[in-house]
Write an enzyme that holds these catalytic residues in place. Structure first.
Site, short mmCIF file in Angstrom:
data_model
loop_
_atom_site.label_atom_id
_atom_site.label_comp_id
_atom_site.label_asym_id
_atom_site.label_seq_id
_atom_site.Cartn_x
_atom_site.Cartn_y
_atom_site.Cartn_z
N TYR A 43 0.83 -1.22 0.00
CA TYR A 43 0.00 0.00 0.00
C TYR A 43 0.86 1.27 0.00
O TYR A 43 0.83 2.06 -0.96
CB TYR A 43 -0.93 -0.06 1.22
CG TYR A 43 -1.70 1.20 1.55
CD1 TYR A 43 -2.32 1.96 0.56
CD2 TYR A 43 -1.82 1.61 2.87
CE1 TYR A 43 -3.03 3.11 0.87
CE2 TYR A 43 -2.54 2.75 3.20
CZ TYR A 43 -3.14 3.50 2.21
OH TYR A 43 -3.84 4.62 2.54
N TYR B 278 3.61 -6.32 17.60
CA TYR B 278 3.82 -5.50 16.40
C TYR B 278 4.62 -4.24 16.76
O TYR B 278 5.66 -3.95 16.15
CB TYR B 278 2.47 -5.11 15.78
CG TYR B 278 2.60 -4.02 14.75
CD1 TYR B 278 3.30 -4.24 13.56
CD2 TYR B 278 2.06 -2.74 14.98
CE1 TYR B 278 3.45 -3.23 12.64
CE2 TYR B 278 2.21 -1.73 14.05
CZ TYR B 278 2.90 -1.98 12.89
OH TYR B 278 3.07 -0.97 11.96
N PHE C 112 1.23 7.61 11.88
CA PHE C 112 -0.01 7.48 12.64
C PHE C 112 -0.96 6.65 11.74
O PHE C 112 -0.55 5.57 11.33
CB PHE C 112 -0.49 8.85 13.13
CG PHE C 112 0.31 9.24 14.38
CD1 PHE C 112 1.68 9.45 14.31
CD2 PHE C 112 -0.29 9.28 15.63
CE1 PHE C 112 2.45 9.69 15.45
CE2 PHE C 112 0.47 9.53 16.79
CZ PHE C 112 1.84 9.74 16.69
N GLY D 213 -6.22 -3.80 22.77
CA GLY D 213 -5.01 -3.07 22.41
C GLY D 213 -5.24 -1.71 21.79
O GLY D 213 -4.29 -1.08 21.34
#
Ligand code: UDP
Length: 320
Positions: free
Chosen positions: A11, A135, A163, A278
């Protein structure tokens, strides 16, 4: 200049490749997925050291952009080995191949997830790094490795802490396509187009204005322009460092859905669900360091532009 773009079929990487080609640079993509047509592509996993050595032996790269990583927080909790193998061990393999080939400039895709639960917002780069999932830890480990590689081997790097990457190239030919898709904006737009019956809202009991989570959505082309500035910075002799990339403005899940209804003119059904594990209530960037040091300016700061470009991509989505 000549660049290796690792993960250049993905992406953000594919938008970066387009940006670099339009600026007149030479680009080779190394990825396990095919790059877009017309782009030089090597089918290569960066964990494959002999293949990397052969690639570096056949090209003289000025610098490397590294976009190749797994990005799903939930999966990183259930299968951390996959994340430490690909995001950390394979990156170490890439770094060692770079040193051997004497390529010593890297722009690395990092994440706001290195900060963990925010102690304050907006978050600046000095905020404590306390990732709350594998991650985020995998990205923070690489950032720390890069500090050591600079000290020991003179490999200079810029870590860009994204972000919420969103949007699509305005011409509609590039966009977001994860399998499975887990990100809010593509899921909302799939609900708008009818590819999904509804979008699920994960939690309405956060301490935010409407109870839904707040995120800082940043256009993928603005991310690409920051990467190009980061290379200019390294070329000019800049020291290794990290920059936050965001607009500095947060939107709640509810606000994004409302804006998407307005941009698409479609009704968007919503399913209510509990909190997703999370998820911090609010993540908003203080990106003043990137503006001051890199001279970065965002071109598409408006949520309507981000949604409008992503909507154009959703409507042209080739597998619809
Ligand atoms: N979210 C949601 N429904 C979804 C996907 C995401 O409500 O189907 C929320 C998620 O809880 C978070 C925000 O949207 O608060 C952005 O999530 P996304 O996965 O797009 O990015 P993240 O913030 O996890 O990097």
């Amino acid at each position: 200049m000549k660049f290796l773009v690792v993960g250049g079929a993905g992406y953000i990487g594919s938008h970066m490749v387009k940006h670099l080609l339009l600026a007149g640079h030479q680009v080779v993509v190394a990825d396990v997925m095919p790059a877009h047509s017309g782009v030089a592509w090597v089918n290569l996993d960066i964990a494959d050291r002999p293949a990397l050595d052969a690639l570096f032996a056949s090209h003289r790269f000025d610098a490397v952009f590294h976009f190749a990583s797994f990005i799903q927080v939930g999966e990183s909790v259930s299968d951390p080995g996959k994340y430490y193998q690909n995001n950390v061990a394979a990156t170490l393999c890439l770094l060692q191949a770079m040193i051997q080939a004497d390529v010593r400039q890297l722009v690395f895709s990092s994440t706001a997830a290195v900060y963990g639960d925010p102690q304050y917002v907006p978050i600046d780069e000095a905020h404590p790094k306390a990732p709350i999932n594998p991650y985020g830890r995998s990205k923070w480990m690489v950032e720390q490795m890069l500090e050591d590689f600079d000290r020991a081997y003179g490999l200079r790097s810029v870590c860009l802490r994204y972000f919420n990457a969103a949007g699509a190239d305005p011409d509609g030919m590039l966009g977001e396509c994860h399998e499975p898709e887990t990100h809010l904006i593509p899921l909302i737009l799939q609900a708008a187009s009818g590819r999904r019956p509804a979008v699920t809202v994960f939690g309405r009991d956060y301490s935010t204005l409407d109870g839904t989570c707040i995120r800082d959505y940043i256009h993928v082309n603005d991310l690409a322009s920051a990467h190009a500035l980061a290379i200019d910075y390294l070329q000019a002799g800049g020291a290794s460092t990290a920059f936050n990339l965001g607009n500095g403005e947060g939107f709640s899940v509810e606000q994004v859905i409302a804006a998407a209804r307005s941009v698409t003119g479609r009704s968007i059904n919503v399913i209510e669900a509990g909190r997703r594990a999370g998820d911090p209530p609010s993540l908003v960037a203080d990106a003043s360091k990137a503006r001051q040091i890199l001279g970065w300016h965002t071109q598409y700061a408006l949520l309507d532009d981000i949604l409008g470009h992503a909507w154009k991509w959703e409507q042209q989505y080739p597998w619809r």
